[in-house]
Design a protein around this motif. Structure first.
Motif, PDB file in Angstrom:
ATOM      1  N   ARG A   3       6.760   9.941 -19.342  1.00 54.46           N
ATOM      2  CA  ARG A   3       7.148   8.803 -18.619  1.00 54.46           C
ATOM      3  C   ARG A   3       6.485   8.987 -17.249  1.00 54.46           C
ATOM      4  N   LEU A   4       5.845   8.208 -16.521  1.00 49.34           N
ATOM      5  CA  LEU A   4       5.426   8.778 -14.865  1.00 49.34           C
ATOM      6  C   LEU A   4       6.467   7.916 -14.061  1.00 49.34           C
ATOM      7  N   SER A   5       6.698   8.774 -13.046  1.00 47.89           N
ATOM      8  CA  SER A   5       7.130   8.357 -11.811  1.00 47.89           C
ATOM      9  C   SER A   5       6.235   8.289 -10.680  1.00 47.89           C
ATOM     10  N   ASN A   6       5.834   7.057 -10.399  1.00 45.26           N
ATOM     11  CA  ASN A   6       4.546   7.018  -9.472  1.00 45.26           C
ATOM     12  C   ASN A   6       4.862   6.406  -7.885  1.00 45.26           C
ATOM     13  N   THR A   7       3.832   7.029  -7.025  1.00 49.52           N
ATOM     14  CA  THR A   7       3.717   6.675  -5.801  1.00 49.52           C
ATOM     15  C   THR A   7       3.171   5.638  -5.412  1.00 49.52           C
ATOM     16  N   VAL A   8       4.055   4.569  -4.637  1.00 53.07           N
ATOM     17  CA  VAL A   8       3.311   3.462  -3.940  1.00 53.07           C
ATOM     18  C   VAL A   8       2.927   3.947  -2.580  1.00 53.07           C
ATOM     19  N   ARG A   9       1.543   3.568  -2.503  1.00 48.57           N
ATOM     20  CA  ARG A   9       1.004   4.027  -0.854  1.00 48.57           C
ATOM     21  C   ARG A   9       1.084   2.883  -0.108  1.00 48.57           C
ATOM     22  N   PRO A  10       1.679   2.689   1.127  1.00 42.55           N
ATOM     23  CA  PRO A  10       1.890   1.782   2.075  1.00 42.55           C
ATOM     24  C   PRO A  10       0.831   1.361   3.133  1.00 42.55           C
ATOM     25  N   TYR A  11      -0.402   1.525   2.447  1.00 43.36           N
ATOM     26  CA  TYR A  11      -1.478   0.993   3.570  1.00 43.36           C
ATOM     27  C   TYR A  11      -1.160  -0.434   4.227  1.00 43.36           C
ATOM     28  N   ALA A  12      -1.874  -0.658   5.381  1.00 47.58           N
ATOM     29  CA  ALA A  12      -1.729  -1.715   5.989  1.00 47.58           C
ATOM     30  C   ALA A  12      -2.141  -2.898   5.245  1.00 47.58           C
ATOM     31  N   TRP A  13      -3.121  -2.936   4.520  1.00 47.77           N
ATOM     32  CA  TRP A  13      -3.896  -3.913   3.921  1.00 47.77           C
ATOM     33  C   TRP A  13      -2.891  -4.686   2.633  1.00 47.77           C
ATOM     34  N   GLY A  14      -2.210  -3.736   2.368  1.00 46.44           N
ATOM     35  CA  GLY A  14      -1.365  -4.025   0.962  1.00 46.44           C
ATOM     36  C   GLY A  14      -0.670  -5.422   1.201  1.00 46.44           C
ATOM     37  N   SER A  15      -0.574  -6.095   0.087  1.00 41.84           N
ATOM     38  CA  SER A  15       0.417  -7.027  -0.151  1.00 41.84           C
ATOM     39  C   SER A  15       1.867  -6.772  -0.277  1.00 41.84           C
ATOM     40  N   THR A  16       2.706  -7.525   0.419  1.00 42.21           N
ATOM     41  CA  THR A  16       4.167  -7.172   0.402  1.00 42.21           C
ATOM     42  C   THR A  16       4.849  -7.831  -0.683  1.00 42.21           C
ATOM     43  N   GLY A 110      -3.518  -7.573   0.205  1.00 41.13           N
ATOM     44  CA  GLY A 110      -3.148  -8.805   0.784  1.00 41.13           C
ATOM     45  C   GLY A 110      -3.906  -9.077   2.002  1.00 41.13           C
ATOM     46  N   ALA A 111      -5.002  -8.155   2.306  1.00 44.96           N
ATOM     47  CA  ALA A 111      -5.924  -8.454   3.548  1.00 44.96           C
ATOM     48  C   ALA A 111      -6.822  -7.339   3.075  1.00 44.96           C
ATOM     49  N   PRO A 112      -8.214  -7.574   3.638  1.00 48.39           N
ATOM     50  CA  PRO A 112      -9.544  -7.042   3.177  1.00 48.39           C
ATOM     51  C   PRO A 112      -9.309  -5.416   3.360  1.00 48.39           C
ATOM     52  N   LEU A 113      -9.919  -4.973   2.523  1.00 48.55           N
ATOM     53  CA  LEU A 113     -10.007  -3.271   2.555  1.00 48.55           C
ATOM     54  C   LEU A 113     -11.473  -3.009   3.334  1.00 48.55           C
ATOM     55  N   SER A 114     -11.306  -2.041   3.953  1.00 51.49           N
ATOM     56  CA  SER A 114     -12.589  -1.543   4.662  1.00 51.49           C
ATOM     57  C   SER A 114     -13.939  -1.774   3.764  1.00 51.49           C
TER      58      SER A 114
END
Length: 407
Positions: A3-16, A110-114
């Motif tokens: 089972r994988l334990s995964n990291t969520v990256r909090p980039y500014a464009w991400g959906s909340t 949640g917002a455009p990526l580059s």
């Protein structure tokens, strides 16, 4: 399997909300952009396995409860490094080297990526070697090549998904600019009509990115106003300008195909193809690389000469992909590269368990329903790593994505 334990990256464009909704957890209020599944050293997944008797004592431990050695949580990249042939299989190691050659993600825009492009393998090796020779720090804002690998990628929509992908025909881009009636777009439209396709696109993109910033800011404001007024095929430009006021990438976006994917549809993005994701939730898979050259829609560094060297100035339809069904119910997203292979299973109620045993490494991701991979229960957003030749059977009701290699 693990089972994988995964990291969520909090980039500014991400959906909340999108990733928490998939996982069935409460939002934190912060953006949650990408959940990484794999062995990329930037954010490797973690697994829990019994430690070898003579292994290092580091890492958190669990157990023991049955007299065996304690289990330790370990980064997946370190597990692969310790025994690549066991984890990946001899064929995959011979073909791709001693590392997991793909990275799987859940991406929530949640917002455009580059607006960006990726190099091919030769360009990546050359660029990485050059920046290493010049001792450009890996974390320097102007560093372009973080590794010597290419980064082809595929995005498969889980919800309606919007993006930009590849150049449209120059005459179509010129017509779109003329429809908006913005005077400062006329020089770019004229360039698009004055040259053969590749030269027209190159000249127009170079002129857009090289324009005076103050003049560009005025153009972007005028484009946003015209796009809001006219709507239709131009509506997305107003949204881009809202997120990136004054950014040349808003004008550059007019050179590209605007794409809307429905759930289950996908886009493959090869080397040199400019693209940007605008909004939506999807499963993304790519070669294990972090090489990105940005074209706009970003406050980050844009190296125009290097970008123009890497971009492939070829107009093409975006090529929306739908999976090809196989006899066992596996729906495969066919791509021209071997570092990854993405497929999907829709397991119906009361269906027969599916044998997924493979000679190569796999990551299995549940995106809906209730599944079992071996003895491990999987709910939406949960995943497992399956070493090469590990007996693998999946049962239950739901949707499963399978990431592996073509070895």
């Amino acid at each position: 399997m693990d089972r994988l334990s995964n990291t969520v990256r909090p980039y500014a464009w991400g959906s909340t909300t999108a990733i928490p909704a998939l996982l069935g957890i409460a939002p934190t209020g912060e953006p949650q952009a990408e959940m990484w599944m794999g062995a990329h050293p930037g954010a490797p997944s973690r697994i829990t396995r019994p430690r070898p008797a003579d292994g290092p004592a580091g890492g958190s431990t669990v157990g023991p409860t049955d007299g065996s050695a304690p289990a330790a949580e370990q980064p997946l990249n370190e597990v692969v490094d310790a025994d690549p042939v066991r984890e990946l299989g001899a064929a995959a190691v011979a073909k791709f080297g001693p590392r997991l050659p793909f990275l799987l993600k859940i991406l929530a825009a949640g917002a455009p990526l580059s607006l960006q492009v990726h190099p091919d393998l030769a360009q990546a090796r050359q660029g990485y070697a050059d920046e290493e020779r010049r001792a450009v720090p890996l974390d320097a804002p102007h560093r372009l090549y973080k590794d010597a690998n290419h980064k082809p990628e595929l995005i498969c929509a889980l919800t309606p998904f919007e993006g930009l992908c590849g150049f449209r025909r120059p005459v179509e881009a010129a017509e779109a600019m003329e429809e908006l009636g913005v005077d400062s777009l006329k020089p770019y439209a004229d360039l698009l009509r004055a040259h053969p396709e590749d030269a027209a696109l190159r000249e127009a993109l170079g002129a857009i990115l090289g324009a005076d910033p103050a003049r560009t800011a005025e153009t972007v404001a005028a484009v946003a106003e015209a796009a809001e007024r006219t709507g239709g095929a131009h509506a997305h430009l107003a949204g881009l300008a809202h997120h990136f006021p004054g950014d040349a990438g808003v004008v550059a976006a007019m050179l590209l195909n605007h794409v809307r994917l429905q759930p289950g549809e996908a886009l493959y993005l090869g080397a040199g193809v400019p693209h940007a994701y605008i909004e939506g939730l999807g499963v993304e898979i790519m070669a294990n690389s972090d090489n990105v050259l940005r074209c706009g829609l970003t406050p980050k560094h844009v190296d125009v000469p290097e970008l123009l060297r890497i971009v492939r100035f070829e107009a093409a339809e975006p090529g929306i992909m739908r999976p090809e069904a196989s006899p066992l119910g596996e729906e495969v997203y066919e791509t021209p590269i071997d570092e990854f292979r993405l497929s999907r299973f829709a397991l119906p109620p009361g269906g027969t368990p599916v044998d997924l045993t493979s000679a190569g490494p796999q990551i299995l991701l549940c995106t809906g329903g209730a599944l079992k991979a071996g003895e491990l229960a999987l709910g939406p957003g949960e995943s497992v790593f399956v070493p090469a030749d590990e007996k693998t059977e999946v049962s239950g009701t739901g949707t499963l994505f399978r990431a592996t290699v073509v070895a």
